[in-house]
Design a protein around this motif. Structure first.
Motif, mmCIF file in Angstrom:
data_model
loop_
_atom_site.group_PDB
_atom_site.id
_atom_site.type_symbol
_atom_site.label_atom_id
_atom_site.label_comp_id
_atom_site.label_asym_id
_atom_site.label_seq_id
_atom_site.Cartn_x
_atom_site.Cartn_y
_atom_site.Cartn_z
ATOM 1 N N ASP A 169 -2.167 -1.293 -10.438
ATOM 2 C CA ASP A 169 -3.295 -0.498 -11.144
ATOM 3 C C ASP A 169 -4.342 -1.765 -11.678
ATOM 4 O O ASP A 169 -5.430 -1.396 -11.917
ATOM 5 C CB ASP A 169 -2.896 0.497 -11.913
ATOM 6 C CG ASP A 169 -2.449 1.790 -11.481
ATOM 7 O OD1 ASP A 169 -3.212 2.273 -10.314
ATOM 8 O OD2 ASP A 169 -1.305 2.168 -11.866
ATOM 9 N N TRP A 226 -11.040 6.761 -14.643
ATOM 10 C CA TRP A 226 -11.030 5.262 -14.469
ATOM 11 C C TRP A 226 -11.541 4.676 -15.756
ATOM 12 O O TRP A 226 -11.148 3.444 -16.005
ATOM 13 C CB TRP A 226 -11.756 4.917 -13.235
ATOM 14 C CG TRP A 226 -10.700 5.132 -12.029
ATOM 15 C CD1 TRP A 226 -10.362 6.052 -11.235
ATOM 16 C CD2 TRP A 226 -9.893 3.839 -11.947
ATOM 17 N NE1 TRP A 226 -9.476 5.807 -10.500
ATOM 18 C CE2 TRP A 226 -9.079 4.335 -10.729
ATOM 19 C CE3 TRP A 226 -9.763 2.633 -12.162
ATOM 20 C CZ2 TRP A 226 -7.722 3.544 -10.269
ATOM 21 C CZ3 TRP A 226 -8.608 1.846 -11.712
ATOM 22 C CH2 TRP A 226 -7.801 2.397 -10.928
ATOM 23 N N CYS A 259 0.822 -1.111 -0.131
ATOM 24 C CA CYS A 259 0.022 0.185 0.101
ATOM 25 C C CYS A 259 0.729 1.286 0.063
ATOM 26 O O CYS A 259 0.737 2.126 -1.022
ATOM 27 C CB CYS A 259 -0.946 0.127 1.168
ATOM 28 S SG CYS A 259 -2.610 -0.177 1.051
ATOM 29 N N LEU A 284 -7.525 0.457 -1.675
ATOM 30 C CA LEU A 284 -5.982 0.099 -1.968
ATOM 31 C C LEU A 284 -5.781 -0.984 -1.025
ATOM 32 O O LEU A 284 -4.938 -1.749 -1.308
ATOM 33 C CB LEU A 284 -5.140 1.526 -1.503
ATOM 34 C CG LEU A 284 -5.309 2.523 -2.379
ATOM 35 C CD1 LEU A 284 -4.621 3.885 -1.844
ATOM 36 C CD2 LEU A 284 -5.137 2.503 -3.857
ATOM 37 N N GLU A 285 -6.422 -1.092 0.152
ATOM 38 C CA GLU A 285 -5.790 -1.992 1.149
ATOM 39 C C GLU A 285 -6.460 -3.336 0.641
ATOM 40 O O GLU A 285 -5.557 -4.433 0.780
ATOM 41 C CB GLU A 285 -6.816 -1.917 2.259
ATOM 42 C CG GLU A 285 -5.718 -0.785 3.324
ATOM 43 C CD GLU A 285 -6.225 -0.371 4.682
ATOM 44 O OE1 GLU A 285 -7.412 -0.792 4.966
ATOM 45 O OE2 GLU A 285 -5.709 0.578 5.000
ATOM 46 N N LEU A 327 -6.473 -2.983 -9.425
ATOM 47 C CA LEU A 327 -7.500 -1.649 -8.665
ATOM 48 C C LEU A 327 -8.265 -1.627 -9.587
ATOM 49 O O LEU A 327 -9.436 -1.149 -9.199
ATOM 50 C CB LEU A 327 -6.606 -0.699 -8.471
ATOM 51 C CG LEU A 327 -7.227 0.508 -7.674
ATOM 52 C CD1 LEU A 327 -7.470 0.036 -6.431
ATOM 53 C CD2 LEU A 327 -6.038 1.863 -7.880
ATOM 54 N N MET A 328 -8.278 -1.816 -11.157
ATOM 55 C CA MET A 328 -9.577 -1.847 -11.924
ATOM 56 C C MET A 328 -10.679 -2.727 -11.630
ATOM 57 O O MET A 328 -12.082 -1.972 -11.636
ATOM 58 C CB MET A 328 -8.885 -2.219 -13.284
ATOM 59 C CG MET A 328 -8.290 -1.317 -14.325
ATOM 60 S SD MET A 328 -7.662 -2.013 -15.655
ATOM 61 C CE MET A 328 -6.903 -0.634 -16.404
ATOM 62 N N ARG A 359 -13.474 -0.876 -9.817
ATOM 63 C CA ARG A 359 -14.234 0.370 -10.615
ATOM 64 C C ARG A 359 -15.701 0.437 -10.132
ATOM 65 O O ARG A 359 -16.003 1.400 -9.932
ATOM 66 C CB ARG A 359 -14.076 0.059 -11.971
ATOM 67 C CG ARG A 359 -14.738 0.985 -12.919
ATOM 68 C CD ARG A 359 -14.414 2.383 -12.881
ATOM 69 N NE ARG A 359 -15.265 3.315 -13.390
ATOM 70 C CZ ARG A 359 -16.259 4.130 -12.814
ATOM 71 N NH1 ARG A 359 -16.344 3.848 -11.459
ATOM 72 N NH2 ARG A 359 -17.270 4.725 -13.496
ATOM 73 N N ILE A 378 -15.809 2.696 -7.143
ATOM 74 C CA ILE A 378 -15.103 3.956 -7.111
ATOM 75 C C ILE A 378 -15.970 4.907 -7.945
ATOM 76 O O ILE A 378 -16.496 4.721 -8.962
ATOM 77 C CB ILE A 378 -13.742 3.791 -7.874
ATOM 78 C CG1 ILE A 378 -12.572 2.746 -7.113
ATOM 79 C CG2 ILE A 378 -12.907 5.159 -8.141
ATOM 80 C CD1 ILE A 378 -11.593 2.606 -8.049
ATOM 81 N N THR A 379 -16.020 6.063 -7.486
ATOM 82 C CA THR A 379 -16.531 7.301 -8.125
ATOM 83 C C THR A 379 -15.448 8.097 -8.624
ATOM 84 O O THR A 379 -15.232 8.270 -10.024
ATOM 85 C CB THR A 379 -17.212 8.210 -7.198
ATOM 86 O OG1 THR A 379 -16.756 8.250 -5.974
ATOM 87 C CG2 THR A 379 -18.763 7.513 -7.030
ATOM 88 N N TRP A 380 -14.678 8.995 -7.727
ATOM 89 C CA TRP A 380 -13.442 9.733 -8.445
ATOM 90 C C TRP A 380 -12.226 9.145 -8.412
ATOM 91 O O TRP A 380 -11.484 8.983 -9.584
ATOM 92 C CB TRP A 380 -13.500 11.156 -7.762
ATOM 93 C CG TRP A 380 -14.592 12.183 -8.168
ATOM 94 C CD1 TRP A 380 -15.972 12.193 -7.741
ATOM 95 C CD2 TRP A 380 -14.831 12.978 -9.269
ATOM 96 N NE1 TRP A 380 -16.747 12.897 -8.372
ATOM 97 C CE2 TRP A 380 -15.731 13.744 -9.241
ATOM 98 C CE3 TRP A 380 -13.736 13.567 -10.154
ATOM 99 C CZ2 TRP A 380 -16.366 14.876 -10.235
ATOM 100 C CZ3 TRP A 380 -13.981 14.571 -10.980
ATOM 101 C CH2 TRP A 380 -15.214 15.141 -10.918
ATOM 102 N N LYS A 381 -12.043 8.732 -7.231
ATOM 103 C CA LYS A 381 -10.764 8.156 -7.003
ATOM 104 C C LYS A 381 -10.751 7.015 -6.011
ATOM 105 O O LYS A 381 -11.679 6.910 -5.265
ATOM 106 C CB LYS A 381 -9.766 9.280 -6.138
ATOM 107 C CG LYS A 381 -8.868 9.833 -6.889
ATOM 108 C CD LYS A 381 -8.111 10.956 -6.316
ATOM 109 C CE LYS A 381 -7.001 10.378 -5.195
ATOM 110 N NZ LYS A 381 -5.890 10.249 -5.804
ATOM 111 N N PRO A 382 -9.853 6.141 -6.010
ATOM 112 C CA PRO A 382 -10.010 4.801 -5.040
ATOM 113 C C PRO A 382 -9.579 5.273 -3.678
ATOM 114 O O PRO A 382 -9.025 6.036 -3.415
ATOM 115 C CB PRO A 382 -8.842 3.829 -5.701
ATOM 116 C CG PRO A 382 -8.015 4.609 -6.647
ATOM 117 C CD PRO A 382 -8.952 5.802 -7.050
ATOM 118 N N GLU A 407 -9.244 4.580 0.527
ATOM 119 C CA GLU A 407 -8.095 3.774 1.042
ATOM 120 C C GLU A 407 -8.348 2.391 1.368
ATOM 121 O O GLU A 407 -7.484 1.483 1.230
ATOM 122 C CB GLU A 407 -7.937 4.397 2.518
ATOM 123 C CG GLU A 407 -6.635 4.022 3.378
ATOM 124 C CD GLU A 407 -5.503 4.626 3.081
ATOM 125 O OE1 GLU A 407 -4.471 4.567 3.669
ATOM 126 O OE2 GLU A 407 -5.564 5.848 2.291
#
Lengths: 353, 265
Positions: free
Chosen positions: B94, A233, A17, B113-114, B97-98, B101, B104-108, B110
């Motif tokens: 990344d 995104w 992280c 990410l975890e 992280l997709m 989606r 997620i609205t604007w940004k992922p 915390e």
């Protein structure tokens, strides 16, 4: 023992992280760096010019005194030119990034897709047929209309033939030739004054730009920006393939449709008052991508800033290095951009870099 | 439970899927097997919502999938494609992280990410977390795509030939991961498979498709019989038992049945 393992696990989890966050911070730092560089170039551009208004004088005129020659030169001549250069660069780079994302094509840009040329044709049509009534709004509107026409054509080809990147670029080049010829035809048929106007425009010049043009262009370029960022995104997901994107909930058709409309709007804004400037829309996104990777949340602002810096630097060089002669902007952008691009090309190893 | 009822799909002149009835329950692995071009991938794409069926309903936990929004659908059903083309550089982190989606609205956040870090850790991908996805081996790519689907956090997981192009070890690793995921998180997985031995070893139930229709379905023992394989694949096989799973050894094809049929009709 068990607790130890748990702690160990937490430590490692934290680690990835943290690593990723460091990575993101580095990207942010790069964007910050670009802002600083842009600001630096602005200061240099402000202090350079035909008149003898120097660095400190222009700075004083910008913030302090409200009258005098220096004030007029800075506010009426130099600053509009600088602001427009930045807008044009940002716009072309943004449009290039968006076209590359939605067409999944590293070769896409307003220029290579023929959208710049068609948008230019739109501006020429407005200049000639608008007669004495032609206004900034008419030019911008006409440029947008023709940009959209070409974009939808490209999009249609991409949809019906599930076109390869090569097909799309070939179609784009065909469109580019078509509209260049049409523009030439109009010039051929136009009166001397009209031709003069058009040729002047086609060279890619920032010298006739005033605050009114800046108002129109900045509205057209800045308004779509929040939407583009909101979709960053979805742009990322499109790069991973339509099917994956759909399976992850992205409305691919809608994003592509509106992405093209917004990118056309931005292209038209960047082109309609200054002429067709190639290369920036293709190269700025790639430069940004080489440095910070493909995440559009960072890529869009970074490539916009790089575009702004390149165009402003090119324009400043073009009007100072051989003064009082002014080298057209389009020519200088290539002179600056190409070697830089080749340098990055040699450094990195990818299929198309 | 995910259920497919009376599903038809086709393009203008050709029907690809005919009247399919399939159920997928929590905690089970269902393999779809059948010859090339028989509609396995098309079936998965219909359920994922990538393409719309011409007729029939797909119910996900009692809700009609055709009435769900794309995002709601993406929160229920995850999809692992055969391959993921990437034109642009993207890090493994990344890429996984997709999968977040739909959340997620604007940004992922915390938490996103975890979650991703956790998944990368549990799938032994942490060392390559910041590497470029394009530069990975086929096996690593497949694992990353699987990790993305895990990050999507869905109850149903559809995988299109997860073991194609993988070496022996990666085949095992990927299928064992799917298996343990299904058992521990009580999700359900539907796999389009080519390798009949792997399919019968790892799945609870199998569906054998032939020309877009269900030829036979049930437990691997019931589906993988000499007669079924002969009539669907046109291949003579021997079947032995290995650790309670049927083990299929091909002997030879039973002549070019497809061409004969073509000429006689």
């Amino acid at each position: 023992m068990c607790i130890q393992i748990e702690e160990f696990r937490d430590f490692y989890m934290q680690d990835i992280c943290e690593q990723y966050k460091d990575f993101s911070t580095r990207k942010l730092f790069f964007i910050f760096l670009l802002v600083v560089v842009l600001f630096g170039v602005v200061l240099i551009a402000l202090s350079q010019g035909a008149s003898s208004v120097g660095f400190f004088e222009s700075f004083k005129a910008l913030f302090g005194q409200k009258t005098g020659l220096a004030h007029a030169i800075v506010w009426k001549l130099r600053l509009p030119r600088i602001v427009m250069a930045i807008l044009v660069g940002c716009g072309l780079a943004l449009a290039g990034s968006v076209f590359q994302a939605i067409l999944k094509n590293p070769l896409a840009s307003p220029y290579t897709l023929g959208i710049a040329s068609s948008s230019g044709f739109g501006a020429v049509v407005a200049i000639i047929f608008g007669g004495s009534y032609y206004s900034q709004y008419l030019i911008a509107g006409s440029a947008f209309f023709f940009a959209l026409l070409a974009s939808l054509l490209i999009l249609g080809i991409a949809r019906f033939k599930s076109a390869t990147p090569e097909t799309m670029i070939l179609a784009g080049i065909a469109i580019m030739f078509l509209f260049s010829s049409l523009s030439s035809l109009l010039q051929y048929m136009g009166t001397v004054e009209e031709v003069h106007e058009i040729v002047f425009w086609f060279f890619g010049s920032l010298s006739k730009v005033g605050w009114k043009e800046i108002g129109v262009a900045s509205a057209m370029i800045l308004l779509p920006v929040p939407v583009m960022l909101r979709w960053s995104w979805d742009f990322n997901l499109l790069a991973a393939g339509d099917e994956s994107a759909k399976a992850l909930g992205v409305n691919v058709t809608r994003i592509r449709m509106f992405g093209v409309i917004f990118a056309s709007l931005i292209t038209a804004a960047a082109i309609c008052f200054t002429g067709v400037i190639g290369f920036i829309g293709l190269v700025a996104p790639h430069i940004a991508r080489m440095v910070i990777g493909g995440d559009h949340w960072f890529l869009l602002p970074a490539s916009a800033l790089i575009g702004g810096i390149l165009v402003l630097a090119a324009d400043t060089l073009g009007r100072t290095c051989w003064a009082p002669q002014v080298i057209p902007l389009g020519i200088v952008t290539s002179f600056i951009g190409v070697p830089f691009f080749f340098y990055l090309l040699m450094k990195k190893k990818r299929e198309y870099w | 439970m995910l259920s497919v009822d009376g599903l038809f799909f086709g393009y203008k002149n050709t029907t690809i899927l005919k009247n399919l009835e399939i159920e997928l329950h929590q905690g089970e692995i269902l393999s779809i097997v059948g010859p090339n071009g028989t509609g396995k991938t098309t079936l998965l794409k219909c359920i994922t919502g990538i393409i719309k069926p011409n007729k029939g309903t797909i119910m996900i936990d009692g809700k009609d999938a055709s009435r769900m929004s794309r995002m709601a659908h993406a929160k229920c059903v995850g999809y692992v494609p055969q391959s993921s083309p990437s034109k642009f550089p993207i890090t493994v982190f990344d890429a996984v992280l997709m999968g977040r989606r739909p959340y997620i609205t604007w940004k992922p956040s915390e938490k996103d990410l975890e979650t991703v870090a956790d998944i990368l850790k549990s799938m032994d991908l942490e060392d390559i977390a910041l590497r470029d996805f394009d530069q990975l081996s086929g096996g690593q790519k497949q694992k990353v795509l699987l990790a993305r689907a895990v990050a999507q956090d869905t109850d149903y997981l559809l995988l299109d030939e997860p073991t194609s192009n993988l070496d022996l070890k990666h085949q095992m690793e990927v299928l064992e991961m799917i298996s343990s995921m299904v058992k521990t998180n009580s999700v359900a997985a539907m796999l389009a498979m080519h390798d009949l031995n792997l399919a019968s070893r790892f799945s609870d139930r199998m569906v054998l498709l032939n020309a877009g229709e269900i030829f036979c379905s049930g437990e691997p023992q019931q589906v993988m019989t000499l007669e079924n394989i002969r009539s669907v694949y046109g291949v003579e096989v021997t079947i032995s038992q290995a650790n309670g799973h049927p083990y299929i050894l091909p002997i030879g094809s039973t002549g070019h049945s497809g061409i004969k049929k073509c000429f006689s009709s």
